[in-house]
Design an enzyme around this catalytic site. Structure first.
Site, PDB file in Angstrom:
ATOM      1  N   CYS A 118       0.840  -1.194   0.000  1.00 53.29           N
ATOM      2  CA  CYS A 118       0.000   0.000   0.000  1.00 53.29           C
ATOM      3  C   CYS A 118       0.879   1.250   0.000  1.00 53.29           C
ATOM      4  CB  CYS A 118      -0.905  -0.014   1.226  1.00 53.29           C
ATOM      5  SG  CYS A 118      -1.862   1.509   1.450  1.00 53.29           S
ATOM      6  N   GLN A 147      -5.452  -0.723  -4.143  1.00 53.52           N
ATOM      7  CA  GLN A 147      -6.190  -1.867  -4.670  1.00 53.52           C
ATOM      8  C   GLN A 147      -7.014  -1.472  -5.890  1.00 53.52           C
ATOM      9  OE1 GLN A 147      -8.362  -4.290  -1.846  1.00 53.52           O
ATOM     10  NE2 GLN A 147      -9.843  -4.927  -3.366  1.00 53.52           N
TER      11      GLN A 147
END
Length: 201
Positions: free
Chosen positions: A92, A133
Site C-alpha cells: 500500500c 487496490q
C-alpha cells in the site's frame, strides 16, 4: 485533471535503478528516530535487508504487462474464460504496509486467447509496485482488455490490508472487494464472478 494524469504517468513509469545506499541511510535514520540502536546486533543488517526488499517489492515498475499478453492463440469456440484465486501480495502506497489476497479474471474472447499462466504474470506486474487496490484492479482489467481485445473483461480483487488490520482500527480479517468491468459484459457474468470471489454469500 492534470494532477490525476501526472499520478497515472508516474505510477506507470519505468523505474531506473534502486539507490540501495540511499535507502540504507534512510532506514538508519528511521531506526534512530524511533529510539533504536542502529548498531545493535539484530539491526546491523536491517538497512541492507530493507533495501533488497524494496527492490523486490517494486520490481513491477520495470516490467511490461503487454509482453506477457503478446503471444495469443486463435480460439473461436470459448464463450467465457475464468481464472480465479490468483494469489498476490502488494504494498500500500499510503503506509508502505502489505496488502494481499486473490485476483479473479474473466474475459470473453473475440477470436483469441492467451496462456493461463500469462494472466497470473500480469497480476504480478502490477502487484509489485506501490499500489492502491482500486488502481491495481483497473490496471489489470485495462491490460487484458487492451492487449487481447476481448468482447469484455471483469476483474475482481479481494484483499486484506494490514494498514487496517495491524494498525489503526485493527479489524483483523476484514477484506476489501473491488471489481472493474471493461467492454460488453452482462450483469450475470459480473454477479457470477463476484459470487466466486465471495462477494455474495
Amino acid at each position: 485533471m492534470d494532477e490525476e494524469k501526472n499520478i497515472s504517468e508516474n505510477t506507470d513509469a519505468k523505474v531506473r535503478e534502486v539507490d540501495a545506499e540511499r535507502i540504507e541511510r534512510a532506514v538508519c535514520e528511521i531506526l534512530a528516530a524511533i529510539g533504536e540502536d542502529v548498531g545493535r546486533e539484530g539491526l546491523r543488517e536491517t538497512p541492507s535487508r530493507v533495501a533488497r526488499m524494496l527492490k523486490e517489492l517494486t520490481a513491477g515498475y520495470a516490467a511490461d504487462a503487454s509482453e506477457h499478453l503478446s503471444r495469443t492463440f486463435a480460439e473461436s469456440g470459448s464463450g467465457l474464460v475464468v481464472e480465479r484465486d490468483i494469489a498476490f501480495s502488494s504494498t500500500c502506497e499510503h503506509h508502505l504496509m502489505p496488502f494481499f489476497g486473490k485476483v479473479h479474471i474473466a474475459y470473453i474472447p473475440d477470436g483469441k486467447v492467451v496462456g493461463l499462466s500469462k494472466l497470473a504474470r500480469v497480476v504480478d506486474v502490477y502487484a509489485a509496485r506501490l499500489q492502491l487496490q482500486e488502481r491495481m484492479n483497473a490496471q489489470i482489467a485495462d491490460a487484458v482488455f487492451d492487449n487481447l481485445s476481448p468482447k469484455g473483461v471483469v476483474v475482481v480483487v479481494e484483499a486484506e490490508h494490514t494498514c487496517m488490520t495491524a494498525r489503526g482500527v485493527k479489524k483483523a480479517g476484514c477484506k476489501t472487494l473491488s471489481y472493474a468491468v471493461r467492454g460488453d459484459v452482462d450483469a450475470a457474468t459480473v454477479n457470477m464472478l463476484l459470487t466466486l470471489a465471495g462477494g455474495e454469500r
